[in-house]
Design a protein around this motif. Structure first.
Motif, mmCIF file in Angstrom:
data_model
loop_
_atom_site.group_PDB
_atom_site.id
_atom_site.type_symbol
_atom_site.label_atom_id
_atom_site.label_comp_id
_atom_site.label_asym_id
_atom_site.label_seq_id
_atom_site.Cartn_x
_atom_site.Cartn_y
_atom_site.Cartn_z
ATOM 1 N N ALA A 171 -14.862 2.924 3.344
ATOM 2 C CA ALA A 171 -16.255 2.798 2.930
ATOM 3 C C ALA A 171 -17.227 3.544 3.834
ATOM 4 N N PHE A 172 -16.938 3.569 5.150
ATOM 5 C CA PHE A 172 -17.936 4.063 6.098
ATOM 6 C C PHE A 172 -17.389 5.128 7.049
ATOM 7 N N GLY A 173 -16.300 5.806 6.648
ATOM 8 C CA GLY A 173 -15.648 6.739 7.551
ATOM 9 C C GLY A 173 -16.178 8.158 7.536
ATOM 10 N N ASP A 174 -17.355 8.376 6.993
ATOM 11 C CA ASP A 174 -17.908 9.737 6.985
ATOM 12 C C ASP A 174 -18.250 10.214 8.391
ATOM 13 N N VAL A 175 -18.645 9.267 9.245
ATOM 14 C CA VAL A 175 -18.955 9.593 10.634
ATOM 15 C C VAL A 175 -18.014 8.801 11.535
ATOM 16 N N PHE A 221 -4.398 9.197 13.787
ATOM 17 C CA PHE A 221 -5.481 8.440 13.159
ATOM 18 C C PHE A 221 -5.645 8.844 11.701
ATOM 19 N N LEU A 222 -5.577 10.137 11.427
ATOM 20 C CA LEU A 222 -5.673 10.604 10.042
ATOM 21 C C LEU A 222 -4.479 10.128 9.225
ATOM 22 N N LYS A 232 -7.705 10.895 5.212
ATOM 23 C CA LYS A 232 -9.146 10.975 4.911
ATOM 24 C C LYS A 232 -9.855 11.506 6.152
ATOM 25 N N LYS A 233 -10.510 12.638 6.027
ATOM 26 C CA LYS A 233 -11.168 13.276 7.172
ATOM 27 C C LYS A 233 -12.644 12.906 7.216
ATOM 28 N N PRO A 234 -13.167 12.591 8.390
ATOM 29 C CA PRO A 234 -14.600 12.324 8.509
ATOM 30 C C PRO A 234 -15.394 13.614 8.378
#
Length: 283
Positions: free
Chosen positions: A209-213, A264-265, A271-273
């Motif tokens: 949900a919030f992994g863009d940054v 981590f990825l 899913k990449k930030p």
């Protein structure tokens, strides 16, 4: 939770027809609502509690003819601390009093013939202060370091086989409780642990949900075994800190961080930030 599926906050709240921010959810928004699986209610309450700043634990369970028909979860501060007699010898240092008689709880019942689980109790009243995002981060840091220091042993020369039993047991139990628990580690040529990365089911939900940054918080002091702790964090829509994962590294240098980013990825489905913010790394 025993269900292999990962339940997301948006999916469950949509089923409950809740469109409010988490801090505006009222009793009437949840009481009387139904879900088809008790695991969904458990996921809902755990994610709700995490966002509000309190911990949960399982309380009561009732069965009829061997089948579970009622489940209840409560705030970790529910109940009261037993007071020992003055004559009782104290063999251990007294723990902080964390039980305050809090009444916050969620209770569900199996209803027929629909075979669904209806909420019969949803209390949101706490008699204690809820944790801030900084306090949640600090507690996660302390708890993880306590669980992992034994993995490296009292001496760096000792092997994983002789010093890692405590953490291995912890990881096994964590996996049994959380099917989405993920951990990966790397050993050196002498079979000594070099790096370790982990995340749990809640971290996976938050990252989706919030992994863009993505933020690298590497400012914590190293422990007595000289293992830097890295906390991978983000910010949710309420500007509260989200914990995406933890790592213990061999050193604060590029090879360790490169390994950490790769793993981590992997644990988050590649899913990449969009943005990565990190403190200065040592060359």
């Amino acid at each position: 939770m025993n269900d292999e599926h990962t339940y997301e906050w948006e999916t469950i709240t949509a089923e409950l027809n809740i469109i409010k921010p988490v801090n505006e959810i009222e009793i009437r928004d949840v009481l009387g609502k139904s879900l088809d699986k008790p695991e969904k209610w458990e996921a809902f309450y755990e994610m709700y509690a995490k966002r509000m700043g309190f911990g949960t634990r399982k309380d009561d369970v009732r069965r009829s003819h061997g089948v579970i028909v009622m489940r209840r979860w409560v705030c970790c501060s529910e109940g009261s601390k037993k007071i020992a007699s003055p004559d009782t010898p104290r063999k251990k240092r007294p723990h902080d009093v964390t039980r305050t008689g809090c009444q916050a709880a969620l209770r569900i019942l199996l209803t027929q013939p629909s075979n669904t689980w209806k909420c019969k109790e949803f209390s949101t009243m706490h008699n204690h202060e809820l944790a801030s995002s900084m306090e949640v981060t600090r507690k996660c840091h302390v708890n993880f370091e306590m669980c992992t220091t034994g993995f490296f042993g009292a001496k760096r020369e000792e092997k994983i086989e002789t010093d890692s039993k405590g953490l291995r047991d912890f990881l096994i139990v964590s996996r049994e409780k959380d099917p989405n628990f993920f951990v990966v580690y790397r050993v050196d040529d002498e079979n000594r642990l070099a790096n370790l990365c982990r995340r749990d089911g809640n971290s996976r939900v938050d990252y989706v949900a919030f992994g863009d940054v993505l933020g690298f918080d590497t400012t914590y002091m190293t422990n007595e075994y000289n293992k830097p702790l890295t906390v991978l964090i983000g910010v949710n829509h309420h500007f509260n800190t989200c914990i995406f994962g933890f790592a213990l590294l061999l050193h604060e240098k590029l090879p360790s961080y490169s390994w950490l980013l790769q793993k981590f990825l992997e644990c988050h489905g590649d899913k990449k930030p969009s943005v990565v913010v990190a403190t200065k790394m040592r060359p």
